[in-house]
Scaffold this motif. Structure first.
Motif, PDB file in Angstrom:
ATOM      1  N   ARG A 193     -29.133 -13.503  38.394  1.00 58.12           N
ATOM      2  CA  ARG A 193     -28.644 -12.327  39.066  1.00 58.12           C
ATOM      3  C   ARG A 193     -29.683 -11.711  39.985  1.00 58.12           C
ATOM      4  O   ARG A 193     -29.378 -10.971  40.914  1.00 58.12           O
TER       5      ARG A 193
ATOM      6  N   GLY B  97     -24.790 -18.942  39.471  1.00 61.56           N
ATOM      7  CA  GLY B  97     -25.381 -18.322  38.292  1.00 61.56           C
ATOM      8  C   GLY B  97     -25.976 -19.354  37.364  1.00 61.56           C
ATOM      9  O   GLY B  97     -25.277 -20.263  36.911  1.00 61.56           O
ATOM     10  N   LEU B  98     -27.276 -19.233  37.109  1.00 63.60           N
ATOM     11  CA  LEU B  98     -27.957 -20.100  36.151  1.00 63.60           C
ATOM     12  C   LEU B  98     -28.751 -19.236  35.184  1.00 63.60           C
ATOM     13  O   LEU B  98     -29.441 -18.303  35.602  1.00 63.60           O
ATOM     14  N   SER B  99     -28.651 -19.538  33.903  1.00 64.61           N
ATOM     15  CA  SER B  99     -29.452 -18.834  32.905  1.00 64.61           C
ATOM     16  C   SER B  99     -30.436 -19.819  32.291  1.00 64.61           C
ATOM     17  O   SER B  99     -30.160 -21.023  32.206  1.00 64.61           O
ATOM     18  N   ARG B 100     -31.585 -19.291  31.875  1.00 69.58           N
ATOM     19  CA  ARG B 100     -32.625 -20.140  31.312  1.00 69.58           C
ATOM     20  C   ARG B 100     -32.731 -19.913  29.816  1.00 69.58           C
ATOM     21  O   ARG B 100     -32.844 -18.775  29.352  1.00 69.58           O
ATOM     22  N   ASN B 101     -32.671 -20.991  29.049  1.00 71.38           N
ATOM     23  CA  ASN B 101     -32.861 -20.895  27.608  1.00 71.38           C
ATOM     24  C   ASN B 101     -34.290 -20.439  27.331  1.00 71.38           C
ATOM     25  O   ASN B 101     -35.246 -21.074  27.791  1.00 71.38           O
TER      26      ASN B 101
ATOM     27  N   SER C 158     -28.988 -23.557  32.533  1.00 68.46           N
ATOM     28  CA  SER C 158     -27.583 -23.936  32.383  1.00 68.46           C
ATOM     29  C   SER C 158     -26.764 -23.127  33.369  1.00 68.46           C
ATOM     30  O   SER C 158     -27.058 -21.966  33.639  1.00 68.46           O
ATOM     31  N   VAL C 159     -25.721 -23.737  33.916  1.00 62.30           N
ATOM     32  CA  VAL C 159     -24.892 -23.096  34.929  1.00 62.30           C
ATOM     33  C   VAL C 159     -23.769 -22.317  34.248  1.00 62.30           C
ATOM     34  O   VAL C 159     -23.038 -22.853  33.426  1.00 62.30           O
ATOM     35  N   TYR C 160     -23.637 -21.037  34.592  1.00 61.03           N
ATOM     36  CA  TYR C 160     -22.529 -20.244  34.056  1.00 61.03           C
ATOM     37  C   TYR C 160     -21.580 -19.762  35.148  1.00 61.03           C
ATOM     38  O   TYR C 160     -20.493 -19.283  34.860  1.00 61.03           O
ATOM     39  N   LEU C 161     -21.964 -19.910  36.434  1.00 60.73           N
ATOM     40  CA  LEU C 161     -21.091 -19.561  37.546  1.00 60.73           C
ATOM     41  C   LEU C 161     -21.450 -20.443  38.731  1.00 60.73           C
ATOM     42  O   LEU C 161     -22.626 -20.528  39.101  1.00 60.73           O
ATOM     43  N   ASN C 162     -20.450 -21.093  39.306  1.00 62.50           N
ATOM     44  CA  ASN C 162     -20.704 -21.974  40.448  1.00 62.50           C
ATOM     45  C   ASN C 162     -19.624 -21.747  41.500  1.00 62.50           C
ATOM     46  O   ASN C 162     -18.495 -22.192  41.350  1.00 62.50           O
TER      47      ASN C 162
ATOM     48  N   THR D  42     -34.849 -23.923  37.139  1.00 62.58           N
ATOM     49  CA  THR D  42     -33.674 -23.309  37.744  1.00 62.58           C
ATOM     50  C   THR D  42     -33.521 -23.703  39.208  1.00 62.58           C
ATOM     51  O   THR D  42     -32.427 -24.087  39.645  1.00 62.58           O
TER      52      THR D  42
END
Length: 285
Positions: free
Chosen positions: A153, A175-179, A186-190, A214
């Motif tokens: 974000r 949208g990508l979040s990092r573990n 990981s992609v949560y919005l494309n 990322t």
């Protein structure tokens, strides 16, 4: 696999294809960055032509003339504008409140996007009638909009002024979040298109290039949709060696525009000294 990238801090660079390498002497700051901040790459400083080589064949320099030779190397641009330094300093300050932080990120993005679009936008020429006579003019071609891809974000804040800087844009959110344990994205919005039009120019906006996971994942998704490395630019507030090394190994001819380069990343994947979590500090959550 060899990694190749150049670091430039001159504000008015021009890229030329494949003539002999003839750069003016580099600054001590570029030398210092290469020697101190990328120690794992085993740099060797050669005074005669001021370039740096190591076992991974990384080459860094600061250009002092307008002839820059890129070849297949990735280029990293750090514009030396005092306003860029000012807004980076505001972002660094842990006392900067959230609204001021977000505004500083947006202002930094405005300046870096201006630099990234230099000599890159398609234009059309013609003549118009001014109040005083006929004038030759040149406009940015609206038929070829630049694709802006903010990495959510925190990328939203850095890309906030993209539409005011660039006359023709399309924005594709990713949208990508990092573990936090594995540091893997990981992609949560494309919202990328299935296929970018041929010749598309894409600017990926991600404030922090830390471990590189990322930004590499984001560029992989863009390349899968038909965009060449040379048509992609990355804009970031802060970049660190692990991310730059991964990018240079995988994406030759990529251009990265950074507000500043920092020396290291800690075990949790945060840039040191960095500016903290850019998303949390931009949006207060």
């Amino acid at each position: 696999m060899a990694c190749h990238f150049l670091i430039y801090t001159h504000p008015h660079l021009r890229l030329l294809p494949d003539p002999p390498l003839t750069l003016q002497p580099s600054s001590s700051s570029a030398a210092s960055y290469c020697r101190q901040n990328l120690p794992t790459l085993n740099f060797h400083y050669k005074r005669g032509c001021n370039f740096y080589t190591g076992r991974k064949s990384v080459v860094c320099s600061m250009a002092t003339e307008n002839k820059v030779i890129s070849g297949d190397r990735m280029l990293v641009f750090v514009p030396p504008h005092p306003l860029i330094k000012h807004w980076v300093s505001v972002l660094r300050n842990e006392q900067t409140p959230c609204p001021v932080f977000k505004n500083a990120m947006a202002e930094l993005g405005r300046l870096l996007l201006y630099e990234a679009s230099r000599d890159w936008l398609p234009t059309i020429t013609g003549e118009i009638q001014s109040p005083m006579g006929i004038a030759s003019v040149e406009f940015v071609d609206p038929r070829e909009p630049v694709a802006i891809v903010p990495i959510l974000r925190a990328g939203l804040a850095l890309a906030e002024h993209a539409t005011s800087i660039l006359p023709a844009t399309k924005t594709y959110h990713l949208g990508l979040s990092r573990n936090e344990e594995t540091l893997q994205p990981s992609v949560y919005l494309n919202k990328l298109p299935d296929k970018f039009p041929e010749g598309s120019r894409v600017i990926v906006v991600d404030p922090m290039l830390a471990t590189g996971g990322t930004i590499v994942a984001a560029i992989d998704l863009i390349k899968e949709r038909g965009v060449d490395n040379s048509q992609i630019k990355v804009v970031c507030a802060v970049a660190a060696p692990p991310a730059l090394t991964k990018l240079s190994e995988k994406f030759p001819r990529l251009h990265v525009y950074a507000g500043i380069l920092d020396p290291t990343v800690n075990e949790k994947g945060f840039i040191i000294p960095g500016l903290g979590d850019a998303g949390d500090r931009s949006f207060g959550t």
